[in-house]
Design a protein around this motif. Sequence first.
Motif, PDB file in Angstrom:
ATOM      1  N   HIS A  54     -11.251  13.972  12.152  1.00 51.67           N
ATOM      2  CA  HIS A  54     -10.028  14.731  12.475  1.00 51.67           C
ATOM      3  C   HIS A  54      -8.797  14.017  11.883  1.00 51.67           C
ATOM      4  N   TYR A  55      -8.519  12.816  12.333  1.00 54.07           N
ATOM      5  CA  TYR A  55      -7.376  12.200  11.598  1.00 54.07           C
ATOM      6  C   TYR A  55      -7.438  12.344  10.196  1.00 54.07           C
ATOM      7  N   ARG A  56      -8.506  12.014   9.589  1.00 54.82           N
ATOM      8  CA  ARG A  56      -8.427  11.803   8.147  1.00 54.82           C
ATOM      9  C   ARG A  56      -8.296  13.462   7.355  1.00 54.82           C
ATOM     10  N   GLY A  57      -8.795  14.317   8.411  1.00 52.32           N
ATOM     11  CA  GLY A  57      -8.368  15.741   7.962  1.00 52.32           C
ATOM     12  C   GLY A  57      -6.985  15.958   7.920  1.00 52.32           C
ATOM     13  N   GLN A  58      -6.421  15.403   9.068  1.00 49.70           N
ATOM     14  CA  GLN A  58      -4.825  15.620   9.010  1.00 49.70           C
ATOM     15  C   GLN A  58      -4.092  14.926   8.016  1.00 49.70           C
ATOM     16  N   LEU A  59      -4.480  13.817   7.553  1.00 50.91           N
ATOM     17  CA  LEU A  59      -3.878  12.927   6.631  1.00 50.91           C
ATOM     18  C   LEU A  59      -3.863  13.925   5.173  1.00 50.91           C
ATOM     19  N   LEU A  81       1.165   9.910  11.781  1.00 49.62           N
ATOM     20  CA  LEU A  81       2.178   9.164  10.903  1.00 49.62           C
ATOM     21  C   LEU A  81       2.975   8.051  11.537  1.00 49.62           C
ATOM     22  N   SER A  82       3.574   8.288  12.834  1.00 51.19           N
ATOM     23  CA  SER A  82       4.304   7.279  13.696  1.00 51.19           C
ATOM     24  C   SER A  82       3.114   6.123  13.980  1.00 51.19           C
ATOM     25  N   ALA A  83       2.204   6.438  14.440  1.00 50.06           N
ATOM     26  CA  ALA A  83       1.011   5.395  14.975  1.00 50.06           C
ATOM     27  C   ALA A  83       0.868   4.396  13.761  1.00 50.06           C
ATOM     28  N   ALA A  84       0.642   5.246  12.617  1.00 51.53           N
ATOM     29  CA  ALA A  84       0.400   4.262  11.283  1.00 51.53           C
ATOM     30  C   ALA A  84       1.487   3.683  10.930  1.00 51.53           C
ATOM     31  N   MET A  85       2.730   3.960  10.835  1.00 49.88           N
ATOM     32  CA  MET A  85       3.922   3.172  10.681  1.00 49.88           C
ATOM     33  C   MET A  85       4.064   1.799  11.454  1.00 49.88           C
ATOM     34  N   THR A  86       3.704   2.212  12.783  1.00 53.28           N
ATOM     35  CA  THR A  86       3.667   1.033  13.744  1.00 53.28           C
ATOM     36  C   THR A  86       2.784   0.135  13.441  1.00 53.28           C
ATOM     37  N   THR A  87       1.546   0.410  12.847  1.00 54.36           N
ATOM     38  CA  THR A  87       0.310  -0.402  12.558  1.00 54.36           C
ATOM     39  C   THR A  87       1.119  -1.200  11.012  1.00 54.36           C
ATOM     40  N   ALA A  88       1.583  -0.440  10.308  1.00 53.66           N
ATOM     41  CA  ALA A  88       2.333  -1.040   8.874  1.00 53.66           C
ATOM     42  C   ALA A  88       3.235  -2.099   9.526  1.00 53.66           C
ATOM     43  N   VAL A  89       3.954  -1.890  10.429  1.00 53.91           N
ATOM     44  CA  VAL A  89       4.963  -3.005  10.893  1.00 53.91           C
ATOM     45  C   VAL A  89       4.148  -4.256  11.269  1.00 53.91           C
ATOM     46  N   ARG A  90       3.242  -3.996  11.983  1.00 54.75           N
ATOM     47  CA  ARG A  90       2.278  -5.072  12.814  1.00 54.75           C
ATOM     48  C   ARG A  90       1.682  -6.001  11.492  1.00 54.75           C
ATOM     49  N   LEU A  91       1.372  -5.270  10.532  1.00 58.37           N
ATOM     50  CA  LEU A  91       0.639  -5.838   9.237  1.00 58.37           C
ATOM     51  C   LEU A  91       1.548  -6.283   8.317  1.00 58.37           C
ATOM     52  N   GLY A  92       3.188  -6.266   8.646  1.00 63.24           N
ATOM     53  CA  GLY A  92       3.916  -6.955   7.805  1.00 63.24           C
ATOM     54  C   GLY A  92       4.336  -6.206   6.467  1.00 63.24           C
ATOM     55  N   TYR A  93       3.789  -4.875   6.308  1.00 60.92           N
ATOM     56  CA  TYR A  93       4.164  -3.954   5.328  1.00 60.92           C
ATOM     57  C   TYR A  93       5.530  -3.424   5.232  1.00 60.92           C
ATOM     58  N   ARG A  94       6.133  -3.478   6.348  1.00 66.39           N
ATOM     59  CA  ARG A  94       7.438  -3.106   6.584  1.00 66.39           C
ATOM     60  C   ARG A  94       8.104  -3.342   7.667  1.00 66.39           C
ATOM     61  N   PRO A 118       0.908  -1.271   0.096  1.00 62.60           N
ATOM     62  CA  PRO A 118       0.209  -0.116  -0.021  1.00 62.60           C
ATOM     63  C   PRO A 118       0.715   1.415   0.044  1.00 62.60           C
ATOM     64  N   THR A 119       0.162   2.431  -0.397  1.00 64.50           N
ATOM     65  CA  THR A 119       0.862   3.641  -0.437  1.00 64.50           C
ATOM     66  C   THR A 119       0.800   4.169   1.054  1.00 64.50           C
ATOM     67  N   VAL A 120       1.640   5.258   1.383  1.00 66.09           N
ATOM     68  CA  VAL A 120       1.397   5.713   2.814  1.00 66.09           C
ATOM     69  C   VAL A 120      -0.002   6.229   3.028  1.00 66.09           C
ATOM     70  N   ILE A 137      -2.167   4.896   6.114  1.00 62.45           N
ATOM     71  CA  ILE A 137      -2.631   5.524   7.266  1.00 62.45           C
ATOM     72  C   ILE A 137      -4.225   5.203   7.227  1.00 62.45           C
ATOM     73  N   THR A 138      -4.915   5.352   6.228  1.00 68.91           N
ATOM     74  CA  THR A 138      -6.328   5.347   6.140  1.00 68.91           C
ATOM     75  C   THR A 138      -6.686   3.999   6.728  1.00 68.91           C
ATOM     76  N   GLU A 139      -6.037   2.851   6.417  1.00 72.41           N
ATOM     77  CA  GLU A 139      -6.121   1.615   7.132  1.00 72.41           C
ATOM     78  C   GLU A 139      -6.032   1.647   8.687  1.00 72.41           C
ATOM     79  N   HIS A 140      -4.791   2.093   9.088  1.00 75.64           N
ATOM     80  CA  HIS A 140      -4.758   2.514  10.474  1.00 75.64           C
ATOM     81  C   HIS A 140      -5.776   3.072  11.234  1.00 75.64           C
ATOM     82  N   ILE A 141      -6.140   4.258  10.603  1.00 74.28           N
ATOM     83  CA  ILE A 141      -7.559   5.073  11.018  1.00 74.28           C
ATOM     84  C   ILE A 141      -8.775   4.056  11.185  1.00 74.28           C
ATOM     85  N   ASP A 142      -8.942   3.217  10.287  1.00 76.46           N
ATOM     86  CA  ASP A 142     -10.179   2.345  10.201  1.00 76.46           C
ATOM     87  C   ASP A 142      -9.906   1.363  11.235  1.00 76.46           C
ATOM     88  N   LEU A 143      -8.842   0.810  11.679  1.00 77.55           N
ATOM     89  CA  LEU A 143      -8.635  -0.035  12.418  1.00 77.55           C
ATOM     90  C   LEU A 143      -8.777   0.389  14.010  1.00 77.55           C
TER      91      LEU A 143
END
Length: 397
Positions: free
Chosen positions: A91-96, A141-154, A68-70, A74-80
């Motif tokens: 609010h988070y989607r607005g920041q994104l 962004l940092s929280a979403a990257m932590t989620t990306a690690v958990r999901l195996g994206y990086r 996935p793209t960044v 992040i969208t997936e992180h917010i949904d989860l």
Amino acid sequence: MASIRERRRADGTRSFAVLWRDPDTGRQTSLTYDDERDARVARELIEAAGGRADEAARIAEAVRKPGPTVEAAITEHIDLLTGVGADTRSHYRGQLRAHIAPLLGALPVSAVTYRHVAGWVRTMTEKGLSPKTIANVHGLLSAAMTTAVRLGYRADNPCVGVELPKSVATRDEMTVLTRDEFGLLLSKVSAHYQPLVLTLVATGLRWGEATALTAGDVDLSAQPATVRVTKAWKRDADRHWYVGPPKTKRARRTVSLPDDLVDVLLPLVAGKAPDELLFTNTVGSQLSSSRFWTTTWTPALDAACNPRRADGSRDPDAPRLTQRPRVHDLRHTHASWMIAAGTDLFVLQRRLGHESITTTTETYAHLLPDQQRAAADAAGRALAGVLGSPSAAPRAT
């Protein structure tokens, strides 16, 4: 720094080579892609990463197998996210959309490096965003990257270790009123809203908590009288208001009321059904914070800061406010008064509904000079017992 060169193979197909020089070795390096879009993405990533070979190899793999793209990650992180309301997600989607997607959104999440994040933070700083806003967006962004690690994206979080700009404010953001200043301001508030303003300063409740109170939340017969905070006004994804749970688990609390406030609230509670709002606007509906600010709070501030005579002329001899507090500063004023009266910070934490004592300490530590003096005196007494009097110490020769 990097360029793209199109090549045509013997079979007629095209390839796109990304060429650049490694800044450490000076060697020209290249990566070849079949798709021009992939080559452009690789060029942008390589330039942002400074062209170093070790990161280039990672970028090459990420572009070929991007995931996935960044923005999508992040969208997936917010949904989860669990335990947050629709207003927080919105609010988070607005920041994104506003702060992350324009610079980093199209990049493969697996290709983002420390340099990308550091450059992004620097860009926000150059745009004039406040340190607080940058910290909030970086946190998302940092929280979403932590989620990306958990999901195996990086494999790691590239936000870790990025230094954020510090606030250069020379004064505290909060405004604390003295009792005389509050009394002056209260006298300028219309009679209909004075009970609400008194309740805010006497309890430290947040605006959304106080204006969601119903008559059934108030127990004026208890000793002492109390108000039970179990709900607050929230916004849904469409920015519509609804009553939901308070901000945190600790925000569910019972707050004791001073006797003077009981006398003020008795007429409001009398005759109301338990589920009727305690504080309303002049037509009996939900209080709008923006409308209260415009039609009640701002005129009261203007009158307190610039007193006038009956004929409309300025009155230079009348007492006046020299600062313009926000409605939320009534909560800070309450905390200040409680601390001045010797209230323990742990008790204050529970009264304010802070999730952690750290929040209470960090917010109000500067209001504790007496406690600091007492701590220093206590430490001095302890040392005196260990070291003895100064006269007993041997002199240097």
